[in-house]
Write an enzyme that holds these catalytic residues in place. Sequence first.
Site, PDB file in Angstrom:
ATOM      1  CE  LYS A 258      -6.168  -8.504  -2.032  1.00 43.04           C
ATOM      2  NZ  LYS A 258      -6.332  -7.826  -0.641  1.00 43.04           N
TER       3      LYS A 258
ATOM      4  CE  LYS B 114      -4.235  -2.094   0.530  1.00 52.81           C
ATOM      5  NZ  LYS B 114      -5.123  -2.101  -0.605  1.00 52.81           N
TER       6      LYS B 114
ATOM      7  CE  LYS C   2     -13.273  -4.177  -0.447  1.00 53.82           C
ATOM      8  NZ  LYS C   2     -11.899  -4.038   0.496  1.00 53.82           N
TER       9      LYS C   2
HETATM   10  N1  AQP Z   1      -8.647 -11.201  -4.653  1.00 49.09           N
HETATM   11  C1  AQP Z   1      -8.973 -11.626  -3.247  1.00 49.09           C
HETATM   12  N2  AQP Z   1      -8.839 -12.956  -3.199  1.00 49.09           N
HETATM   13  C2  AQP Z   1      -9.341 -13.532  -2.264  1.00 49.09           C
HETATM   14  N3  AQP Z   1      -9.743 -13.016  -1.006  1.00 49.09           N
HETATM   15  C3  AQP Z   1      -9.772 -11.528  -1.156  1.00 49.09           C
HETATM   16  N4  AQP Z   1      -9.849 -10.755  -0.220  1.00 49.09           N
HETATM   17  C4  AQP Z   1      -9.843  -9.556  -0.680  1.00 49.09           C
HETATM   18  N5  AQP Z   1      -9.501  -9.459  -2.024  1.00 49.09           N
HETATM   19  C5  AQP Z   1      -9.406 -10.907  -2.064  1.00 49.09           C
HETATM   20  C6  AQP Z   1     -10.479 -11.117   1.235  1.00 49.09           C
HETATM   21  O1  AQP Z   1     -11.480 -10.020   1.499  1.00 49.09           O
HETATM   22  C7  AQP Z   1     -11.554  -9.883   2.932  1.00 49.09           C
HETATM   23  C8  AQP Z   1     -11.582  -8.413   3.180  1.00 49.09           C
HETATM   24  O2  AQP Z   1     -10.704  -7.380   2.755  1.00 49.09           O
HETATM   25  P1  AQP Z   1     -10.534  -6.061   2.865  1.00 49.09           P
HETATM   26  O3  AQP Z   1     -11.299  -5.446   2.194  1.00 49.09           O
HETATM   27  O4  AQP Z   1     -10.483  -5.692   4.330  1.00 49.09           O
HETATM   28  O5  AQP Z   1      -8.944  -5.645   2.581  1.00 49.09           O
HETATM   29  P2  AQP Z   1      -8.210  -6.217   1.305  1.00 49.09           P
HETATM   30  O6  AQP Z   1      -7.740  -7.418   1.498  1.00 49.09           O
HETATM   31  O7  AQP Z   1      -7.235  -5.180   1.154  1.00 49.09           O
HETATM   32  O8  AQP Z   1      -9.009  -5.960   0.020  1.00 49.09           O
HETATM   33  P3  AQP Z   1      -9.254  -5.381  -1.212  1.00 49.09           P
HETATM   34  O9  AQP Z   1     -10.052  -5.651  -2.212  1.00 49.09           O
HETATM   35  O10 AQP Z   1      -7.641  -5.495  -1.636  1.00 49.09           O
HETATM   36  O11 AQP Z   1      -9.277  -3.786  -0.846  1.00 49.09           O
HETATM   37  P4  AQP Z   1      -8.320  -2.658  -1.074  1.00 49.09           P
HETATM   38  O12 AQP Z   1      -8.139  -2.535  -2.703  1.00 49.09           O
HETATM   39  O13 AQP Z   1      -9.017  -1.395  -0.627  1.00 49.09           O
HETATM   40  O14 AQP Z   1      -6.862  -2.660  -0.390  1.00 49.09           O
HETATM   41  C9  AQP Z   1      -9.975 -10.299   3.399  1.00 49.09           C
HETATM   42  O15 AQP Z   1     -10.459 -11.323   4.192  1.00 49.09           O
HETATM   43  C10 AQP Z   1      -9.381 -10.569   2.161  1.00 49.09           C
HETATM   44  O16 AQP Z   1      -8.458 -11.434   2.520  1.00 49.09           O
END
Ligand code: AQP
Length: 338
Positions: free
Chosen positions: A203, A121, A206
């Site tokens: 990955k 990040k 979102k």
């Molecule tokens: N691509 C993914 N594959 C499997 N698991 C995923 N998770 C998120 N993306 C994937 C799982 O979703 C949960 C919530 O995640 P989060 O929103 O708290 O944080 P994150 O993992 O940082 O999600 P993003 O989508 O990548 O958000 P941004 O882009 O804002 O950082 C977790 O259990 C995560 O493992």
Amino acid sequence: MPDTISPAEEKQTIFSGVKPSGDLTLGSYLGALRNWVDLSEQYDCLYCIVDLHAITVRQPPAEIRSRCLSQLAQYIACGLDPVKNTLFIQSHVPAHAELSWVLSCYTMYGELSRMTQFKDKATKNAENINAGLFTYPTLMAADILLYQTNLVPVGEDQKQHVELTRDIANRFNGIYGDVFTMPEPFIPEVGARIMSLTEPRQKMSKSDTDTGCVYLLDRPEDILRAFKRAVTDSDSAVRFDLQEKPGVSNLMGIYAAATGKSYADIEAEFAGQGYGAFKSTVGEAVVELLRPIREEAERLLKDKAYLTQIYTEGANRATFLANKTLRKVYKKIGFVAK
Ligand code: AQP
């Protein structure tokens, strides 16, 4: 279903959350939400919309506000029954921020600097490497430990944070006695890491605005288009090989998660066929997987009074539980009781 932990007579506790930092993706669903639904029968589950975590990256206020409601509607549409599960918004329960501060005094600088998500990040947001981005894992530890959580269902990418939570809990318990329950990560076998359709070594996130994301509320035509554009390789064999064939392997993982088929079944199903047919079939499977979720979320989003009632009741219950732990922590540390 996890096989290491069997629910005791008294139900064990599950906590998990997703940031309202973008619209929920297929990765959020397969890596997290879908598993939450299976767990809610056997465990006492708290599922949170972690808005405090979301602001470690700048969010337009109107967007974060509307996303919280939309995310709650999508939680319910994914199958989370608000009667059986505690669904709430993190900022509605002040104990999260309070315990986070306490835990930050029991977390080492070196531990936080080793977190992969922080490094990722910080690279992506070089203009805003704020202290919250760095201490994010102490807030996550507070989220988990406040509810005396036994099991934390997360995607593979969050495993390191749950391990740090255990280290912090151990350190605190070592000084003050058994204050916190030791949580375990629960990582799904299939769908643990869904990758971007266009950058299959990254990955699916979102907050990425590239075309490699599939969102839960996407229209069928957009989903099919995203899968048609999915990156594969110059070979033509549908074969699972994460190193050599990350794009194809990711599509296989998605198809396996959507249909329950094994990788061997999928390889046999597409033997001798090109990638075109494979990508269309995966796209269609995802359309059908997400169709009922989108339709139900759209229906719920029209009923704001209902959603307000759900998050208010959820916050009341979560506050009651969280404050019990927080009072114990304050007492152990030596703070004067109110
Ligand atoms: N691509 C993914 N594959 C499997 N698991 C995923 N998770 C998120 N993306 C994937 C799982 O979703 C949960 C919530 O995640 P989060 O929103 O708290 O944080 P994150 O993992 O940082 O999600 P993003 O989508 O990548 O958000 P941004 O882009 O804002 O950082 C977790 O259990 C995560 O493992």
